[in-house]
Structures are given as structure tokens and as C-alpha cells.
Design an enzyme around this catalytic site. Sequence first.
Site, short mmCIF file in Angstrom:
data_model
loop_
_atom_site.label_atom_id
_atom_site.label_comp_id
_atom_site.label_asym_id
_atom_site.label_seq_id
_atom_site.Cartn_x
_atom_site.Cartn_y
_atom_site.Cartn_z
N CYS A 1 0.84 -1.21 0.00
CA CYS A 1 0.00 0.00 0.00
C CYS A 1 0.87 1.25 0.00
CB CYS A 1 -0.92 0.01 1.22
SG CYS A 1 -1.99 1.47 1.27
N GLY B 1 -4.67 -6.02 -12.63
CA GLY B 1 -5.15 -6.09 -14.00
C GLY B 1 -6.51 -5.50 -14.26
#
Length: 499
Positions: free
Chosen positions: A115, A215
Site C-alpha cells: 500500500c 489487472g
Amino acid sequence: MMAAGRLSFSNITALAPMVRVGTLPMRLLALDYGADVVYCEELIDIKMAQCQRVENEVLQTVDFVAPDDRVMFRTCERERDRVVFQMGTADPDRALTVAKLVEKDVAAVDVNMGCPKEYSTKGGMGAALLSDPDKIEAILRKLVAGVSVPVTCKIRILPSLEETISLVQRIQKTGVTAVAVHGRFKEERPRHPVHCDYIQAVAQAVSIPIIANGGSLDLVKTNTDIEEFRKATGASSVMLARAAMWNPSVFSSQGLLPVETVMEEYLKYAIRYDNNAFNTKYCLCQMLRDKVESPLGKQVQAAQTNAEISEAYGLQEFYQQTQDQLQARRDALQSDSQPDRPVMDGDVTTMAVKFERREYPPQITPKMFLLEWSRKEKLEQPLYETVQRSQDRSFQSTVTVAEKKYRSTLWEKSKKFAEQAAAIVCLRVLGIPEGRIGEEDSGLVCKRKRQGRTNGAVDEERCKKRHVADIQQETETSETLVVANGDHHKPDTPPAEQP
């Protein structure tokens, strides 16, 4: 998906950990649609270490509850063998404390190392760990040695392919079961293309399963795209974030469902498991996407409770049926476990008492009887202090009379009912009539009203006026306490959300 009783990360599709999205309703919905594994949102170790594990028999969940009564993590048996608990940590000992707290209720433990947001990196967590491989190794070795469930981690790619491969090889040596690789650099955002070549090179360099992530922008829009993304990255498995957030039916081999259908199914889980209303709103707005300013979107945004959100989707009947079922379960549990005699809890006298409105005449209440008795005895008026617990939004009230406190051990569905239950406890302990139907008249409240128009309309009118005054007195007492007690009766504010 289970190998020798342990969760396998080979050839799976997973719901990625997403802040504010990966709560119980979304995880269960993803499993329904075909996800093999679901990750919870990142939960910070410092906050989780302060939590208590609570078995919520009403919701049939396991809750990890913070000292301020916020439910930080809620799970259930349905996902027990599929849910991965992701934590944000920069400390091996604290990481192990949290992992041991949750390990009996989850299938695996994951450490967030990818993150890039400030709330994570400023504490040395998330992507900040990528520049400290020694700490990465210390955390993962501590976890692998200390818990019985699989340990995994999620990273981003490093500036060079060589650095990325070297890091993942070092991670593999710690004994972790799998590594999720988000194919973007730390400074890149979702609008940037995913680097499938990096993920592919990593997958070829290690023997543990690599889970490809990142993706959703260009490569994965439907279920058939998942396999294409897997092939493009050479990864063992695929993890979906935004594609699943927008429409979790992307996991279904039957094809995408209309988002309207998906939102209704999500909302049913949110209602069933008493999800925080603001969290419910957030997830629904993510699914609405460009329709968030539509009439439905505006109604959702304006809603303050799950009841109001259910109205926007025409699920009022489902909401009410669910609330009735939960209340019935709550009543059954409480009546089975509570004594019917007074018990001292510190300086408070308690009994297992519920206020049943049907047991009292119209416009006659135990609070009214207690107020009249206090007046007759020249005591200060009863004072009520009401609290609400976040697990199921139930209320409990304590009444103080003559410097003594009384409380029902049973939680009520509303603040008013909780106050009436406290009044009943006080009246019964003191041996004072409470006004129930069939009870011999005590003369405390509206004797003429209870007997009918024996002395004409004038007396009846006087009784009505006195009754109205009593109701106003009850209300004023409660309103005073609302201010004095800091709005304890109001629904809990939502947990502070991570950006």
C-alpha cells in the site's frame, strides 16, 4: 482449495484486500459468485491488538471489538476456510500478537507490503517495508514460526526487475505460503498500465505460488479475462480489486450479472450482518460508478441507516423480516441465560426484564408509575442513563432513584423500551405496582381514567391533563439525560475510515 487442511493458493481467484470494501458482506458475496479466497481490508496491528474476541450469538459471527465498542473485524463460519486476514504492521512482535488473536477464525494471515498511501507508509507499514527487507524477513519469520495457519504477503514491484526478484526470493526463504504481486511501482497509480513482465519473471524465479494483481484497468473486465491475465503474467493465481469492487459477479463463470441485481444481494448481506451503514453506502456507491448522481444514487447517499438504504432498493420488507428474526434470536438467548431474581452488578441492582408493551394499558407505562411514586415519596425524579452497543445496535438503560441504581440485564431494541425495562426493575425490587393489565389498582396513576367515567367528563379531563403532564415529564427527564450523557443513546458514529 484446501491442501492437508490448509488453504492452498495455487490456481485460485481471490478478492483483493481493499480499504472500506473488503468487509464481511462483500467477502460473502464474492464467495457466492465464485471467488476461491477472500481477503479482508487492511487492519492496523496497533488497533487490532487492543481488540477482544466476541462470539456474537445474535448475528452468529465472531467479532473483534475495540475498547470503544467498534467492531474492527467481523467474520462468520461461511468464510472460515476461505478468508485471509490482512494486517498493516511494521513490528514483528505486534504482528504475531494480532495473528494469534485471529488465527482460529481465519484461513490465513497476510502482511500488507504494497500500500503506497500515507496512512500506511507513515507508520513504516505497507510499501514502506519494501525498502527494509531485513524487517520484512523478521516479520514473516516471526509469523511463520508463531501461527498454525499459512502466512502470505502482498508487495509491489521494485524499481528494477533484479531487485524485485531478489526480494521475492528472500521472502520465499522465510517459509511463507504465497506472495501476491501488484504489478506497479510504488509511485504508480491504477491509471498506469500493469507490468505483466515483472510478475512473469518473479513467478519463474520462485517455487511458491505467485498471485498476480493489478489487472483491473485494462486486462480484466469479465470472468473470461481472468484466465488471460493469469497466462499473461505466468502466475499461479489471480487477485482482483477494482473489477470485483465494481461488480463482484466478475468471479462467476456464468458471466457478469446486472449491477442492480448484485447491489441488492450485497445489501441483503449488509442487513443480515448489521454492517455499518456508512460502509454499506460506500460499497454501493462504488458499484453505482457513473450512476452515483442518478436518483437512486442520490437516495443512497442521503441515507443514514441500513433501513433507509433498504428503502432506496425496495427491500423494506426484507429489512423488517431480518430485524424481527434477529430480535427473536436475541430474546431467546437472553431469556435462556438470565436469572429472574435481583443480582448486584457493582452498585447496580439488575434483573432480567423486558418491557412488553402489550402487558400495559394504553398510555400507561412503568416509567409513569415510578415517576408518580417518586413524587409521592418526595424524592427527586428518576434519572435515566442509556447506552447503545455497536454489535447489534441494542439499548440498555440504568435508572437512579433515591441514590440507588437499577438496570435490566436484557438489551432492548429502542431507547424508550430500555428505560421502561429499567423502571420495571426498580419497581419490582421496591415492591411497587408497575401498572400491568390485571394488576390491582394502586392509585398512583390516573385512577379515574382506569375505572372509566364514574365521576363525569370533568374528572376524566383532569386525568387526561395530568397524564399529558406525566408524559412531558418523562420526556424532559430523558432529554436532559441525552445532554448530560453525551448522546449515548444515538447510533454509533462510523469507524474512522482509512483514505
